[in-house]
Design a protein around this motif. Structure first.
Motif, short mmCIF file in Angstrom:
data_model
loop_
_atom_site.label_atom_id
_atom_site.label_comp_id
_atom_site.label_asym_id
_atom_site.label_seq_id
_atom_site.Cartn_x
_atom_site.Cartn_y
_atom_site.Cartn_z
N UNK A 37 0.42 -0.94 -0.06
CA UNK A 37 0.14 -0.06 -0.20
C UNK A 37 0.56 0.44 0.38
N UNK A 38 2.11 0.84 -0.55
CA UNK A 38 2.15 2.06 -0.15
C UNK A 38 3.12 3.01 -1.03
N UNK A 39 2.73 2.45 -2.16
CA UNK A 39 2.61 4.45 -2.92
C UNK A 39 0.74 4.11 -3.40
N UNK A 40 -0.10 3.64 -3.51
CA UNK A 40 -1.62 3.79 -3.36
C UNK A 40 -1.51 4.62 -2.94
N UNK A 41 -1.99 5.49 -4.60
CA UNK A 41 -2.38 6.73 -3.40
C UNK A 41 -3.90 7.20 -2.47
N UNK A 42 -4.70 6.76 -2.77
CA UNK A 42 -5.84 6.88 -1.58
C UNK A 42 -5.32 6.39 -0.12
N UNK A 43 -4.19 5.36 -0.71
CA UNK A 43 -3.77 5.44 1.00
C UNK A 43 -2.75 6.37 1.50
N UNK A 44 -3.21 6.84 1.13
CA UNK A 44 -2.10 8.46 0.91
C UNK A 44 -2.70 9.70 1.64
N UNK A 45 -2.45 10.65 2.42
CA UNK A 45 -3.38 11.58 3.41
C UNK A 45 -2.74 12.75 3.66
N UNK A 46 -2.57 13.50 3.54
CA UNK A 46 -1.61 14.63 3.49
C UNK A 46 -2.24 15.46 4.79
N UNK A 47 -1.42 15.44 6.05
CA UNK A 47 -2.16 15.84 7.19
C UNK A 47 -0.75 16.61 8.12
N UNK A 48 -0.57 17.40 8.87
CA UNK A 48 0.48 18.78 9.49
C UNK A 48 0.67 17.57 10.55
N UNK A 49 1.15 18.26 11.35
CA UNK A 49 2.08 17.66 12.58
C UNK A 49 1.57 17.31 13.28
N UNK A 50 0.76 18.56 13.50
CA UNK A 50 -0.08 17.71 15.21
C UNK A 50 -0.84 16.86 14.69
N UNK A 51 -1.37 16.92 13.33
CA UNK A 51 -2.27 15.44 13.35
C UNK A 51 -2.12 14.20 13.50
N UNK A 52 -0.74 14.68 12.75
CA UNK A 52 0.06 13.20 12.99
C UNK A 52 0.44 12.35 13.99
N UNK A 53 1.07 13.45 14.96
CA UNK A 53 1.56 12.82 16.19
C UNK A 53 -0.01 12.34 17.06
N UNK A 54 -1.78 13.30 16.76
CA UNK A 54 -2.32 13.16 17.49
C UNK A 54 -2.52 11.44 17.12
N UNK A 55 -2.53 11.21 15.76
CA UNK A 55 -2.36 10.04 15.69
C UNK A 55 -2.02 8.83 16.09
N UNK A 56 -0.23 9.09 16.21
CA UNK A 56 0.37 7.99 16.18
C UNK A 56 0.24 7.78 18.24
N UNK A 57 -0.22 8.95 18.67
CA UNK A 57 -0.26 8.56 19.73
C UNK A 57 -1.22 8.00 20.70
N UNK A 58 -2.46 7.94 19.62
CA UNK A 58 -4.20 6.82 19.88
C UNK A 58 -3.61 5.00 19.64
N UNK A 59 -2.56 4.87 19.34
CA UNK A 59 -2.12 3.78 18.41
C UNK A 59 -0.72 3.56 19.97
N UNK A 60 -0.82 4.42 20.82
CA UNK A 60 0.43 3.89 21.63
C UNK A 60 -0.25 3.77 22.47
#
Length: 60
Positions: A37-60
């Motif tokens: 899925x690494x190059x599948x355009x439907x699997x990619x989204x542009x996000x800001x650093x804050x949203x990226x950090x929030x997303x990954x904190x939910x998983x930890x």
């Protein structure tokens, strides 16, 4: 890089009607789960650093 050019704004922030510059191309399905899925355009989204950090904190 193409994703950031085509969608320069954070897609998560836009859902909440906030306009924020995107800085990261995020894989919706993580690469460790499905490398194909690494190059599948439907699997990619542009996000800001804050949203990226929030997303990954939910998983930890």
């Amino acid at each position: 890089m193409t994703k950031l050019v085509n969608q320069p704004l954070c897609e998560e922030c836009l859902k909440n009607k906030n306009v924020t510059q995107g800085q990261i191309v995020h894989h919706i399905i993580e690469l460790k789960e499905d490398w194909e899925q690494r190059v599948n355009q439907k699997n990619l989204e542009t996000i800001c650093r804050e949203c990226h950090n929030k997303h990954h904190k939910k998983k930890w």
